[in-house]
Design an enzyme around this catalytic site. Structure first.
Site, short mmCIF file in Angstrom:
data_model
loop_
_atom_site.label_atom_id
_atom_site.label_comp_id
_atom_site.label_asym_id
_atom_site.label_seq_id
_atom_site.Cartn_x
_atom_site.Cartn_y
_atom_site.Cartn_z
N CYS A 79 0.82 -1.33 0.05
CA CYS A 79 -0.09 0.03 0.05
C CYS A 79 0.98 1.22 0.07
O CYS A 79 1.59 1.50 -0.88
CB CYS A 79 -1.12 0.09 1.32
SG CYS A 79 -2.35 1.32 1.04
N HIS A 181 -4.06 -4.79 -0.34
CA HIS A 181 -3.35 -5.39 0.97
C HIS A 181 -3.56 -6.91 0.91
O HIS A 181 -4.51 -7.46 0.98
CB HIS A 181 -4.34 -4.60 2.15
CG HIS A 181 -3.83 -3.61 2.46
ND1 HIS A 181 -3.17 -2.96 3.28
CD2 HIS A 181 -4.53 -2.28 2.20
CE1 HIS A 181 -3.21 -1.75 3.53
NE2 HIS A 181 -3.96 -1.32 2.79
N GLU A 183 -2.70 -8.96 2.68
CA GLU A 183 -3.10 -9.58 4.22
C GLU A 183 -4.70 -9.50 4.47
O GLU A 183 -4.84 -9.97 5.33
CB GLU A 183 -2.15 -8.88 5.24
CG GLU A 183 -2.72 -7.74 5.72
CD GLU A 183 -2.03 -6.52 4.69
OE1 GLU A 183 -1.84 -6.67 3.69
OE2 GLU A 183 -2.40 -5.15 5.20
#
Lengths: 205, 252
Positions: A79, A181, A183
C-alpha cells in the site's frame, strides 16, 4: 526470517497477523541493526506519503532501506509502503520517495468515481513474476487515494482498473510492491505473501 | 471494476455474538471467530462488529475478540460501539481491526475524527450516522446514542463535515427502515452518497436480495450492510451475490 519495518506509520498488526496465520517467522523492528538480520523486508504503511518519508529520513531508515535493496535483499512494500519505493509523490506537496522504482505517485483524476479507491477489485496480469505463482486473476482488497504513474511498463506485474490503470503489483529485481493489502485479500492475497516468503527463502539458500 | 461490497454485521456483547443467530452446523453460534469464519467462507467482503457491551469489562473482552478474529480472518473488519477517544481506537486497531467506526463520539467531539485520521489514516476511520426523516427539516436528522437523542445536524451536512474532518467512509443507517425488512432507504442513501466523495455503506432495512440491488443501483451505495436476514438465514451472502451478478452488478 521476515523483518517488518516499523517506522511508526500505520497498521503493522494486520500484516503481522497474516504472517502468524501462515506460520512464517517474523519480527517487527525500527532498528537498522535488527532489520539488517532479516532475510527479507516488509514495508507496510497507511497514512500520508509526506509524513512517512519524513520519518524514514529522520530515522535514516530511508538510506538503510535503499542500501538493503541494492545489496539484493528482497523487499516488499504494501500500500503506502509500495508507493514509498518510487521517485516521488504529489501528496501534500511534492515529496521525494526512496527511488528504488521509477515512477511518481499522483492523485486519481477527477471523475464520478469515489476516492479512496476502497474495496475489492480484479487483478489483470501484465507479466510473469514469482509473486504470481498459483495466483488466479481474482479480486484483492484496495484502499488508497493516490496511485503510481509508472515511468516504464517494465515494472508492471499486475494492474486493476479504476477509471485509470492502477498498478497493483510492481517489481524489478528484488524490489516488489502491492498497492492492495494482500493480508486482507483472502486466499489470493495470502498466496502472494507466501510467494514473497518463498522468494526470500530462495535468496537465503 | 470495483465491486459492490456485502457486509454482515455482528452484535457482540461481553465477547459473545448476540441477537438471535440461527446457524445450523456451527458448534457454538455465539462465538465471534466461528461466525466470522463462516461469513468469510460465504463470500462476505468485510465484516462489522458492533460492541454493545455496557460495562468496562465487556469492552476489555472485545479487545480479545478483535485479536482472535484478526488471527483467523483474511478479510477487512470494522469495530464500532463505545469508541470515544484516540486511546480507544489504538486499543482496537492494535488488536488487529482494520477500521473503527465512530458514531456518538464523533458528534459530541468531531475533533476525534481528525485525531484518528491523522494518526491512522482516513481509511481506518468510518463515521457511522443514524438518521431519521424529519418533516420540519424536510430532510433526515442525525441522532446520537443509538437513535435516542436528536442533534441539530441535517444528514448530508453532517456527512460532509465528517469527511472534511477525515472520515474515509460513511456507514449510514436509516432509523426509519431499520428492522422493517422492507428495503434500504434509497432516497437517504442516494442523498448522502451523492453528497460525499468517500464510499457510503447503506444500512437498515435489508429484507431480500433485490433490496441490495436497489441500494446499489438506485441508492448509489458502495456497500450494503445487513444483520438479521443473514443471521436468520432468510438469505445468504452467497445467494445475494449470485442474484446481483445475474442482474449485472459487479460483485466478488
Amino acid at each position: 526470517m521476515i523483518g517488518i519495518v516499523d517506522y511508526g506509520m500505520g497498521n503493522l498488526f494486520s500484516v503481522s497477523k497474516a504472517l502468524e496465520r501462515m506460520n512464517v517467522p517474523y519480527f517487527i523492528s525500527s532498528e537498522q541493526e535488527t532489520l539488517a538480520g532479516a532475510d527479507g523486508l516488509l514495508l507496510p504503511g497507511v497514512g500520508s506519503f509526506h509524513d512517512a518519508m519524513n520519518i524514514l529520513q529522520e530515522t535514516r531508515l530511508a538510506q538503510f532501506l535503499k542500501a538493503q535493496a541494492v545489496s539484493g535483499k528482497p523487499l516488499l512494500g504494501i500500500c503506502l509502503g509500495m508507493q514509498l519505493l518510487f521517485d516521488s509523490s504529489e501528496e501534500n506537496g511534492k515529496t521525494a520517495g526512496l527511488g528504488l522504482l521509477k515512477g511518481n505517485v499522483v492523485k486519481f483524476p477527477d471523475s464520478n468515481l469515489k476516492v479512496p479507491h476502497m474495496g475489492w477489485n480484479k487483478l489483470r496480469f501484465q507479466q510473469a513474476s514469482p509473486l504470481l505463482t498459483n495466483v488466479p486473476e481474482e479480486f484483492v482488497y484496495f484502499v488508497h487515494s493516490y496511485y503510481v504513474k509508472l515511468a516504464s511498463e517494465d515494472t508492471l506485474i499486475a494492474s486493476s482498473n479504476y477509471g485509470v490503470t492502477v498498478p497493483a503489483v510492481v517489481g524489478e529485481g528484488n524490489v516488489f510492491g502491492t498497492q492492495f493489502h494482500p493480508e486482507k485479500s483472502s486466499e489470493v492475497g495470502i498466496t502472494i505473501l507466501q510467494n514473497f516468503v518463498q522468494l526470500v527463502e530462495g535468496v537465503r539458500v | 471494476m470495483l465491486t459492490k461490497r456485502i457486509i454482515p454485521c455482528l452484535d457482540v456483547k461481553d465477547g459473545r455474538v448476540v441477537k438471535g443467530i440461527q446457524f445450523v452446523g456451527l458448534r457454538d453460534a455465539g462465538d465471534p471467530v466461528e461466525l466470522a469464519t463462516f461469513y468469510d467462507r460465504e463470500g462476505a467482503d468485510e465484516l462489522v462488529f458492533l460492541d454493545i457491551s455496557a460495562s468496562h469489562e465487556g469492552r476489555q473482552t472485545m479487545v480479545d475478540v478483535v485479536r482472535n478474529v484478526a488471527a483467523t480472518l483474511a478479510i477487512p473488519f470494522t469495530v464500532g460501539g463505545g469508541i470515544n477517544s484516540l486511546e480507544d481506537m489504538k486499543r482496537i486497531l492494535r488488536a488487529g481491526a482494520d477500521k473503527v467506526s465512530l458514531n456518538t463520539a464523533a458528534l459530541l467531539n468531531p475533533e476525534v475524527i481528525t485525531e484518528g485520521a491523522n494518526y491512522f489514516g482516513s481509511q481506518c476511520i468510518v463515521v457511522a450516522i443514524d438518521a431519521k426523516y424529519d418533516e420540519g427539516l424536510g430532510s433526515w436528522r442525525v441522532f446520537t446514542h443509538g437513535g435516542r437523542n436528536a442533534t441539530d445536524w441535517e444528514v448530508t451536512a453532517w456527512a460532509k463535515e465528517a469527511v472534511l474532518r477525515g472520515a474515509g467512509e460513511i456507514l449510514l443507517t436509516s432509523m426509519d427502515s431499520d428492522g422493517e425488512k422492507s428495503g434500504f432507504n434509497l432516497a437517504l442513501t442516494k442523498a448522502v452518497s451523492s453528497a460525499v466523495s468517500v464510499p457510503v455503506i447503506a444500512s437498515g432495512g435489508a429484507g431480500s436480495a433485490d433490496h441490495f440491488y436497489d441500494a446499489f443501483e438506485e441508492g448509489k451505495a458502495d456497500a450494503a450492510l445487513a444483520a438479521s436476514i443473514f443471521h436468520y438465514k432468510e438469505t445468504s451472502v452467497a445467494e445475494v451475490k449470485s442474484y446481483l451478478k445475474a442482474r449485472g452488478v459487479a460483485v466478488r
